[in-house]
Design a protein around this motif. Structure first.
Motif, PDB file in Angstrom:
ATOM      1  N   LYS A 299       1.024  -1.202   0.304  1.00 39.73           N
ATOM      2  CA  LYS A 299       0.216   0.073   0.088  1.00 39.73           C
ATOM      3  C   LYS A 299       0.804   1.036   0.220  1.00 39.73           C
ATOM      4  O   LYS A 299       0.331   2.333  -0.787  1.00 39.73           O
TER       5      LYS A 299
ATOM      6  N   PRO B 201     -10.734   0.933   3.982  1.00 38.88           N
ATOM      7  CA  PRO B 201      -8.984   1.787   4.416  1.00 38.88           C
ATOM      8  C   PRO B 201      -8.476   0.636   5.550  1.00 38.88           C
ATOM      9  O   PRO B 201      -8.603   0.570   6.295  1.00 38.88           O
TER      10      PRO B 201
ATOM     11  N   GLN C  66      -5.467   0.312  -1.307  1.00 41.36           N
ATOM     12  CA  GLN C  66      -5.967   1.138  -0.598  1.00 41.36           C
ATOM     13  C   GLN C  66      -7.010   0.669   0.220  1.00 41.36           C
ATOM     14  O   GLN C  66      -6.781   1.035   2.171  1.00 41.36           O
TER      15      GLN C  66
END
Length: 369
Positions: free
Chosen positions: A306, A323, A315
């Motif tokens: 990420k 997230p 993400q």
């Protein structure tokens, strides 16, 4: 003269073997816990690559204590290959490295072994004196300890406690804990061939250009060293999020400051750093990170990825569908290491996972299924 030297050497070997046998008995002895309900082997199960495989309300992110309800705040690390961990020290590059536990606070295996019996949320013994009493309760322990460490050790609880740690350490130094017989080791000897996916993963792992994995997960200068542990034992903050499920269960409220909790460290620049673990048996020793926040090895690779990917999909934490959570400790992140290298596609992510599976000891390969 030569005969005398040989005899002395044989006596030393015999003594060491006896010490290892004593350590093995102690490793499996639940009498070292307050309620006689757990031993070292309870949280470091030999058949499960020396991790705690028990399920509780947080999976196995942290171990239950001797009382059956207390929970630690850190993931129990594997005891496999721990004997190769160097003592805690400051490296020439300015990074701390080595030591046992996630914050390196024990310099030796013996020091580490002496910790859990007195930890109130682990084995919960009230004192070294009480541990000594438990040991002295057993005639065979009295006989072996006096034979190995001298008769006087039976009258000195502090010395007896240290001898206990020393014997457990001797057992942990045996080949049982570090056989170096994984597919990777057999590959280095020319005994097996890697699949194309495993070979791609190996190339990526040791490539500074593509992944930078070996910047932290390589101890020796040669990638073909026969006793590679896949850790340089340095401490870094890689932005691991809080394990909120664990915190809710154990009711711990303070931030885990990692290396700053080491008794010799007061530098705030070390806050949030944790020791880089060995990758030996990593594929069969979930959950991952110091707090067990990730359940799957592929998630760990995606977490690292990420930092280098601009894709919105990268993400998202696949285990939560949300997230990636913010770091528990947002300062002191090792961004230079984390942001080194390009984003990885699924093919390369899967190849890295496939390679890490080859680091599984032969007797645990069935666990990969």
């Amino acid at each position: 003269m030569l005969t005398a030297v040989v005899s002395a050497s044989e006596e030393q070997k015999a003594s060491q073997a006896e010490k290892q046998r004593l350590g093995q008995q102690l490793f499996f002895d639940p009498a070292l816990s307050r309620n006689r309900s757990q031993s070292c082997a309870t949280c470091h199960v030999p058949d499960r690559a020396f991790i705690d495989s028990r399920e509780n309300q947080v999976g196995s992110a942290a171990s239950l204590g001797d009382d059956g309800h207390s929970l630690g705040d850190r993931n129990t690390p594997s005891a496999g290959y721990a004997a190769l961990t160097p003592p805690f020290h400051l490296k020439e590059n300015g990074e701390y490295a080595g030591g046992l536990f996630w914050d390196g606070r024990a310099n030796t295996l013996a020091e580490q072994a002496a910790g859990p019996p007195l930890n109130p949320v682990e084995m919960a013994m009230p004192s070294k004196e009480k541990v000594a009493e438990r040991l002295l309760d057993k005639a065979h322990y009295r006989k072996i300890f006096s034979s190995l460490y001298g008769q006087e050790v039976l009258d000195d609880p502090e010395a007896l406690y240290q001898a206990m740690g020393d014997a457990i350490a001797a057992f942990e130094e045996t080949e049982l804990f570090a056989p170096f017989d994984s597919r990777y080791d057999r590959y280095l000897k020319g005994e097996v061939e890697f699949t194309q996916q495993e070979e791609l993963g190996r190339t990526l792992f040791f490539s500074q250009q593509f992944t930078n994995c070996n910047s932290c997960h390589q101890l020796h200068t040669s990638p073909r060293h026969p006793q590679e542990t896949f850790s340089n034992y340095e401490f870094h903050n890689i932005g691991v999020p809080m394990n909120t499920e664990l915190r809710k269960a154990n009711k711990v409220t303070q931030v885990d400051e990692g290396l700053l909790m080491h008794p010799e460290i007061d530098d705030p620049a070390q806050r949030g750093k944790f020791k880089t673990p060995s990758l030996r048996n990593v594929a069969v020793t979930p959950p991952y990170m110091h707090n067990g926040v990730f359940k799957d090895l592929r998630t760990v690779v995606l977490f690292y990825n990420k930092y280098n990917s601009r894709s919105p999909a990268r993400q998202i934490n696949p285990e939560t569908g949300e997230p990636w959570a913010d770091p528990e400790v947002p300062e002191n992140l090792s961004m230079e290491l984390l942001e080194s290298g390009p984003a990885l596609d699924d093919r390369r992510i899967d190849a890295l996972v496939a390679f890490m599976k080859t680091l599984t000891d032969q007797r645990y390969e069935h666990l990969l299924e």
